[in-house]
Design a protein around this motif. Structure first.
Motif, PDB file in Angstrom:
ATOM      1  N   VAL A  56      55.309 -12.962 159.352  1.00 22.55           N
ATOM      2  CA  VAL A  56      55.539 -14.176 160.127  1.00 22.55           C
ATOM      3  C   VAL A  56      56.572 -13.832 161.196  1.00 22.55           C
ATOM      4  O   VAL A  56      57.661 -13.341 160.877  1.00 22.55           O
ATOM      5  CB  VAL A  56      56.046 -15.319 159.234  1.00 22.55           C
ATOM      6  CG1 VAL A  56      56.107 -16.623 160.016  1.00 22.55           C
ATOM      7  CG2 VAL A  56      55.144 -15.493 158.014  1.00 22.55           C
ATOM      8  N   LEU A  57      56.226 -14.062 162.462  1.00 20.44           N
ATOM      9  CA  LEU A  57      57.020 -13.524 163.575  1.00 20.44           C
ATOM     10  C   LEU A  57      57.406 -14.623 164.561  1.00 20.44           C
ATOM     11  O   LEU A  57      56.624 -15.528 164.844  1.00 20.44           O
ATOM     12  CB  LEU A  57      56.213 -12.431 164.275  1.00 20.44           C
ATOM     13  CG  LEU A  57      56.820 -11.693 165.460  1.00 20.44           C
ATOM     14  CD1 LEU A  57      56.252 -10.266 165.537  1.00 20.44           C
ATOM     15  CD2 LEU A  57      56.550 -12.401 166.790  1.00 20.44           C
ATOM     16  N   ASP A  58      58.625 -14.499 165.087  1.00 18.90           N
ATOM     17  CA  ASP A  58      59.075 -15.411 166.144  1.00 18.90           C
ATOM     18  C   ASP A  58      60.012 -14.660 167.078  1.00 18.90           C
ATOM     19  O   ASP A  58      60.657 -13.677 166.675  1.00 18.90           O
ATOM     20  CB  ASP A  58      59.797 -16.628 165.540  1.00 18.90           C
ATOM     21  CG  ASP A  58      60.098 -17.680 166.606  1.00 18.90           C
ATOM     22  OD1 ASP A  58      59.147 -18.213 167.198  1.00 18.90           O
ATOM     23  OD2 ASP A  58      61.284 -17.969 166.861  1.00 18.90           O
ATOM     24  N   THR A  59      60.064 -15.107 168.323  1.00 17.98           N
ATOM     25  CA  THR A  59      60.967 -14.513 169.309  1.00 17.98           C
ATOM     26  C   THR A  59      61.779 -15.598 170.007  1.00 17.98           C
ATOM     27  O   THR A  59      61.392 -16.764 170.029  1.00 17.98           O
ATOM     28  CB  THR A  59      60.193 -13.733 170.392  1.00 17.98           C
ATOM     29  OG1 THR A  59      59.372 -14.650 171.133  1.00 17.98           O
ATOM     30  CG2 THR A  59      59.327 -12.648 169.780  1.00 17.98           C
TER      31      THR A  59
ATOM     32  N   GLU B  24      65.635 -11.882 171.097  1.00 22.96           N
ATOM     33  CA  GLU B  24      65.744 -11.898 169.634  1.00 22.96           C
ATOM     34  C   GLU B  24      64.343 -11.814 169.022  1.00 22.96           C
ATOM     35  O   GLU B  24      63.404 -12.432 169.519  1.00 22.96           O
ATOM     36  CB  GLU B  24      66.437 -13.174 169.154  1.00 22.96           C
ATOM     37  CG  GLU B  24      66.684 -13.207 167.653  1.00 22.96           C
ATOM     38  CD  GLU B  24      67.272 -14.522 167.148  1.00 22.96           C
ATOM     39  OE1 GLU B  24      67.627 -14.597 165.967  1.00 22.96           O
ATOM     40  OE2 GLU B  24      67.352 -15.479 167.945  1.00 22.96           O
ATOM     41  N   LEU B  25      64.239 -11.044 167.945  1.00 22.10           N
ATOM     42  CA  LEU B  25      62.988 -10.927 167.196  1.00 22.10           C
ATOM     43  C   LEU B  25      63.294 -11.175 165.727  1.00 22.10           C
ATOM     44  O   LEU B  25      64.211 -10.568 165.168  1.00 22.10           O
ATOM     45  CB  LEU B  25      62.389  -9.524 167.371  1.00 22.10           C
ATOM     46  CG  LEU B  25      61.148  -9.200 166.532  1.00 22.10           C
ATOM     47  CD1 LEU B  25      59.950 -10.011 167.007  1.00 22.10           C
ATOM     48  CD2 LEU B  25      60.841  -7.703 166.591  1.00 22.10           C
ATOM     49  N   GLY B  26      62.534 -12.089 165.110  1.00 24.27           N
ATOM     50  CA  GLY B  26      62.688 -12.361 163.687  1.00 24.27           C
ATOM     51  C   GLY B  26      61.352 -12.214 162.986  1.00 24.27           C
ATOM     52  O   GLY B  26      60.357 -12.792 163.432  1.00 24.27           O
ATOM     53  N   CYS B  27      61.313 -11.442 161.898  1.00 20.93           N
ATOM     54  CA  CYS B  27      60.070 -11.209 161.153  1.00 20.93           C
ATOM     55  C   CYS B  27      60.332 -11.400 159.663  1.00 20.93           C
ATOM     56  O   CYS B  27      61.325 -10.895 159.130  1.00 20.93           O
ATOM     57  CB  CYS B  27      59.563  -9.790 161.383  1.00 20.93           C
ATOM     58  SG  CYS B  27      59.157  -9.403 163.103  1.00 20.93           S
TER      59      CYS B  27
ATOM     60  N   ILE C 290      51.475 -13.757 161.748  1.00 23.74           N
ATOM     61  CA  ILE C 290      51.394 -15.214 161.746  1.00 23.74           C
ATOM     62  C   ILE C 290      52.432 -15.719 162.742  1.00 23.74           C
ATOM     63  O   ILE C 290      53.636 -15.485 162.569  1.00 23.74           O
ATOM     64  CB  ILE C 290      51.680 -15.780 160.346  1.00 23.74           C
ATOM     65  CG1 ILE C 290      50.655 -15.244 159.343  1.00 23.74           C
ATOM     66  CG2 ILE C 290      51.674 -17.305 160.365  1.00 23.74           C
ATOM     67  CD1 ILE C 290      51.029 -15.478 157.896  1.00 23.74           C
ATOM     68  N   ILE C 291      51.967 -16.378 163.811  1.00 22.06           N
ATOM     69  CA  ILE C 291      52.849 -16.781 164.910  1.00 22.06           C
ATOM     70  C   ILE C 291      52.494 -18.204 165.337  1.00 22.06           C
ATOM     71  O   ILE C 291      51.310 -18.550 165.401  1.00 22.06           O
ATOM     72  CB  ILE C 291      52.707 -15.828 166.115  1.00 22.06           C
ATOM     73  CG1 ILE C 291      52.859 -14.370 165.680  1.00 22.06           C
ATOM     74  CG2 ILE C 291      53.712 -16.163 167.201  1.00 22.06           C
ATOM     75  CD1 ILE C 291      52.574 -13.355 166.789  1.00 22.06           C
ATOM     76  N   HIS C 292      53.503 -19.011 165.626  1.00 15.21           N
ATOM     77  CA  HIS C 292      53.257 -20.362 166.126  1.00 15.21           C
ATOM     78  C   HIS C 292      53.224 -20.321 167.656  1.00 15.21           C
ATOM     79  O   HIS C 292      54.184 -19.902 168.288  1.00 15.21           O
ATOM     80  CB  HIS C 292      54.375 -21.314 165.653  1.00 15.21           C
ATOM     81  CG  HIS C 292      53.982 -22.754 165.712  1.00 15.21           C
ATOM     82  ND1 HIS C 292      52.994 -23.289 164.906  1.00 15.21           N
ATOM     83  CD2 HIS C 292      54.419 -23.776 166.484  1.00 15.21           C
ATOM     84  CE1 HIS C 292      52.856 -24.578 165.175  1.00 15.21           C
ATOM     85  NE2 HIS C 292      53.707 -24.890 166.126  1.00 15.21           N
ATOM     86  N   ASN C 293      52.100 -20.753 168.221  1.00 10.34           N
ATOM     87  CA  ASN C 293      51.846 -20.612 169.658  1.00 10.34           C
ATOM     88  C   ASN C 293      51.851 -19.127 170.012  1.00 10.34           C
ATOM     89  O   ASN C 293      52.654 -18.650 170.818  1.00 10.34           O
ATOM     90  CB  ASN C 293      52.888 -21.381 170.483  1.00 10.34           C
ATOM     91  CG  ASN C 293      52.495 -21.501 171.944  1.00 10.34           C
ATOM     92  OD1 ASN C 293      51.324 -21.283 172.300  1.00 10.34           O
ATOM     93  ND2 ASN C 293      53.436 -21.826 172.794  1.00 10.34           N
TER      94      ASN C 293
ATOM     95  N   ALA D  91      61.104 -18.116 161.836  1.00  8.26           N
ATOM     96  CA  ALA D  91      60.084 -17.357 161.110  1.00  8.26           C
ATOM     97  C   ALA D  91      60.090 -17.745 159.632  1.00  8.26           C
ATOM     98  O   ALA D  91      59.028 -17.866 159.001  1.00  8.26           O
ATOM     99  CB  ALA D  91      60.313 -15.857 161.270  1.00  8.26           C
ATOM    100  N   GLU D  92      61.275 -17.962 159.062  1.00 10.89           N
ATOM    101  CA  GLU D  92      61.362 -18.375 157.661  1.00 10.89           C
ATOM    102  C   GLU D  92      60.751 -19.761 157.465  1.00 10.89           C
ATOM    103  O   GLU D  92      60.014 -19.999 156.496  1.00 10.89           O
ATOM    104  CB  GLU D  92      62.821 -18.367 157.205  1.00 10.89           C
ATOM    105  CG  GLU D  92      63.399 -16.953 157.072  1.00 10.89           C
ATOM    106  CD  GLU D  92      64.900 -16.960 156.835  1.00 10.89           C
ATOM    107  OE1 GLU D  92      65.546 -17.990 157.124  1.00 10.89           O
ATOM    108  OE2 GLU D  92      65.424 -15.938 156.346  1.00 10.89           O
ATOM    109  N   LEU D  93      61.032 -20.689 158.385  1.00 11.25           N
ATOM    110  CA  LEU D  93      60.439 -22.027 158.308  1.00 11.25           C
ATOM    111  C   LEU D  93      58.927 -21.959 158.469  1.00 11.25           C
ATOM    112  O   LEU D  93      58.176 -22.636 157.748  1.00 11.25           O
ATOM    113  CB  LEU D  93      61.043 -22.934 159.376  1.00 11.25           C
ATOM    114  CG  LEU D  93      62.512 -23.316 159.212  1.00 11.25           C
ATOM    115  CD1 LEU D  93      63.006 -24.077 160.441  1.00 11.25           C
ATOM    116  CD2 LEU D  93      62.715 -24.158 157.956  1.00 11.25           C
ATOM    117  N   LEU D  94      58.472 -21.123 159.419  1.00 15.35           N
ATOM    118  CA  LEU D  94      57.035 -21.003 159.665  1.00 15.35           C
ATOM    119  C   LEU D  94      56.320 -20.411 158.453  1.00 15.35           C
ATOM    120  O   LEU D  94      55.168 -20.779 158.170  1.00 15.35           O
ATOM    121  CB  LEU D  94      56.774 -20.150 160.908  1.00 15.35           C
ATOM    122  CG  LEU D  94      55.306 -20.018 161.331  1.00 15.35           C
ATOM    123  CD1 LEU D  94      54.688 -21.389 161.599  1.00 15.35           C
ATOM    124  CD2 LEU D  94      55.173 -19.133 162.561  1.00 15.35           C
TER     125      LEU D  94
END
Length: 238
Positions: free
Chosen positions: A6-9, A24-27, A88-91, A159-162
Motif C-alpha cells: 500500500v503506497l502513498d506519496t 515523501e514516500l510511505g509504503c 495498492i494506491i488511492h488515485n 498508507a496505513e489508513l489505506l
C-alpha cells in the motif's frame, strides 16, 4: 506468497509535468492481507520549494528536507522493495505519474515494469459507492477506520489508513482452498477424502461473546458493501 504494498506519496505540488517532485514516500506491506510491519518510509530533498497550498496539506518544510537524500539516490532500494508486488494506491494515476517522472529522471524504466500490478482504490470506491464522496477521509468514516490522528497528510500514515480501508473494501474476497480433480490442495499436496458419516460429531453452540463478534463482522461486511449483503435483504423480507 501474495505480497501487496500500500503506497502513498507527498509532493511539492500537483503537476509532475511542470516540475513538481516527490518529497515523501510511505509504503505498508501486506502478505496474505496481513500487515507485516516491513514498511518503507523515506523523505527526499526535491531541490525546490513546495507550493503554498501543498505545504498547507502536508506541512513538510524545505528546511526539514534540506539534509534528506535526493530520490535518485534511493531509487534502486525503492524498486528492490517494490519488485514483484501488487501496489495498492488511492488515485493511482497521481502517485504513479510522479513516481514514473522520478524514475525517468534517474534513468530507470517506469514503475509498471517493476511490479506485478496496480490497484486503484479510488476507482474501486467509485464503483462500490457511486455518487458519494470517496476521498480517503470519507472512506475511513464510511468503513469505520479511525483517522482521528490525521491532522495533516503524511505518506506513511495515509498508507496505513489505506491498508485498513482496502481490507474493508475487499472483505469476504479471500481465496478459498479448493481441491482439483486429482484430489490435491492448492499447495500440490494430496488430500485424503474422509467420510464424516463414520463419526459422531458434537454440536457446539456459539457463546454470547462469539455471536456478538460474528454480528460485528456481519455489520462491517454490510457497511463495506453499501448495504447490499444478501442476508440483510432476506432478513428484512422475512
Amino acid at each position: 506468497m501474495t505480497r501487496q504494498i500500500v503506497l502513498d506519496t507527498e509532493t511539492t505540488g500537483l503537476s509532475a509535468a511542470d516540475g513538481d517532485r516527490i518529497i515523501e514516500l510511505g509504503c505498508v506491506e501486506l502478505v496474505h492481507r496481513k500487515l507485516t510491519r516491513n514498511n518503507l518510509h523515506l523523505y527526499f530533498n526535491p531541490d525546490r520549494e513546495s507550493h503554498e497550498e501543498a505545504l498547507k496539506v502536508h506541512g513538510i518544510t524545505s528546511e526539514f528536507l534540506r539534509d534528506k537524500p535526493r530520490f535518485h539516490q534511493c531509487a534502486q532500494d525503492i524498486l528492490e522493495y517494490l519488485r514483484g508486488a501488487e501496489l495498492i494506491i488511492h488515485n493511482a494515476s497521481f502517485d504513479v505519474g510522479f513516481l514514473d517522472r522520478e524514475l525517468q529522471l534517474a534513468g530507470l524504466p517506469p514503475l509498471a515494469e517493476h511490479v506485478a500490478g496496480i490497484i486503484d482504490t479510488l476507482a474501486m470506491a467509485k464503483e462500490m459507492f457511486p455518487g458519494k464522496r470517496n476521498s480517503l477521509d470519507a472512506l475511513c468514516d464510511r468503513l469505520g477506520v479511525d483517522n482521528s490522528g490525521r491532522t495533516l497528510h503524511g505518506a506513511l500514515l495515509d498508507a496505513e489508513l489505506l491498508a485498513d480501508v482496502y481490507i474493508n473494501l475487499t472483505r469476504g474476497q479471500d481465496a478459498l482452498l479448493v481441491m482439483d480433480e486429482a484430489g490435491s490442495g492448492s499447495d500440490g499436496l494430496a488430500v485424503a477424502a474422509v467420510d464424516l458419516r463414520l463419526f459422531s460429531l458434537p454440536v457446539l453452540a456459539a457463546t454470547p461473546e462469539e455471536r456478538a463478534a460474528h454480528e460485528d463482522v456481519l455489520v462491517q461486511i454490510d457497511k463495506a458493501s453499501g448495504g447490499k449483503t444478501v442476508w440483510r435483504n432476506f432478513s428484512e423480507a422475512a
